[in-house]
Scaffold this active site. Structure first.
Site, short mmCIF file in Angstrom:
data_model
loop_
_atom_site.label_atom_id
_atom_site.label_comp_id
_atom_site.label_asym_id
_atom_site.label_seq_id
_atom_site.Cartn_x
_atom_site.Cartn_y
_atom_site.Cartn_z
CG HIS A 98 43.92 -19.04 -13.33
ND1 HIS A 98 43.25 -19.11 -14.53
CD2 HIS A 98 43.59 -17.84 -12.80
CE1 HIS A 98 42.57 -18.01 -14.73
NE2 HIS A 98 42.75 -17.21 -13.68
CG HIS A 100 43.28 -15.42 -8.67
ND1 HIS A 100 43.93 -14.40 -9.32
CD2 HIS A 100 42.36 -15.89 -9.56
CE1 HIS A 100 43.43 -14.25 -10.54
NE2 HIS A 100 42.46 -15.14 -10.71
P1 5GP Z 1 41.40 -14.37 -14.14
O1 5GP Z 1 40.96 -12.96 -14.43
O2 5GP Z 1 41.25 -15.25 -15.38
O3 5GP Z 1 40.77 -14.99 -12.92
O4 5GP Z 1 42.93 -14.29 -13.78
C1 5GP Z 1 43.93 -14.20 -14.74
C2 5GP Z 1 45.15 -13.67 -14.02
O5 5GP Z 1 46.28 -13.97 -14.81
C3 5GP Z 1 45.14 -12.15 -13.82
O6 5GP Z 1 45.25 -11.86 -12.43
C4 5GP Z 1 46.36 -11.66 -14.61
O7 5GP Z 1 47.05 -10.61 -13.96
C5 5GP Z 1 47.20 -12.92 -14.73
N1 5GP Z 1 48.00 -13.00 -15.94
C6 5GP Z 1 47.56 -12.78 -17.21
N2 5GP Z 1 48.56 -12.99 -18.09
C7 5GP Z 1 49.65 -13.34 -17.35
C8 5GP Z 1 50.99 -13.67 -17.71
O8 5GP Z 1 51.39 -13.69 -18.88
N3 5GP Z 1 51.83 -13.97 -16.69
C9 5GP Z 1 51.42 -13.97 -15.38
N4 5GP Z 1 52.34 -14.29 -14.45
N5 5GP Z 1 50.16 -13.67 -15.02
C10 5GP Z 1 49.29 -13.35 -15.99
#
Ligand code: 5GP
Ligand code: ZN
Length: 112
Positions: A98, A100
């Site tokens: 994903h 951001h």
């Molecule tokens: P990472 O830390 O892996 O780069 O980003 C994961 C992102 O996913 C975080 O910013 C977190 O807030 C978001 N996230 C985690 N679980 C969910 C969810 O169930 N729904 C949504 N919309 N975002 C999520």
């Protein structure tokens, strides 16, 4: 992938605020926004990170980049950041690729 939260969002099994979609990707609002615009661009296929999808399916990786532009345009934003955390030490907590999409306000770089 069983137990992958983003696969479940892609499948519609967990709700999310979807703002855009292509045949290969979806974009939905981050549940815990770190900026006025904080949307995640997510591949429909499960791949662990941006390097893995770039190797396995370059068109799907490119689709995430194109979709990020669409998300910013739809939000009325000209300039934005697109960040792919890759690996736990870089802050990755969901192991389904994903990006951001971040814009507005003072966006912290997050390099600690
Ligand atoms: P990472 O830390 O892996 O780069 O980003 C994961 C992102 O996913 C975080 O910013 C977190 O807030 C978001 N996230 C985690 N679980 C969910 C969810 O169930 N729904 C949504 N919309 N975002 C999520
Ligand atoms: Zn997944």
């Amino acid at each position: 992938m069983p137990d992958c939260i983003f696969c479940k969002i892609v499948a519609g099994e967990i709700p999310a605020e979807i703002v855009a979609e292509t045949p290969m990707s979806i974009a939905f609002k981050d549940i815990s926004p770190k900026a006025p615009l904080h949307v995640l661009v997510v591949s429909k296929e499960h791949h662990e990170n941006i390097a893995a999808i770039g190797s396995a399916n370059p068109a799907a990786a490119a689709d995430l980049a194109v979709l990020s532009r669409q998300v910013a345009d739809d939000a009325g934003v000209t300039d934005y950041r697109l960040i792919f955390n890759s690996g736990p030490d870089a802050g990755q907590t969901v192991f389904h690729v994903h990006g951001h999409v971040l814009a507005g306000g003072a966006i912290a770089l997050g390099f600690e």
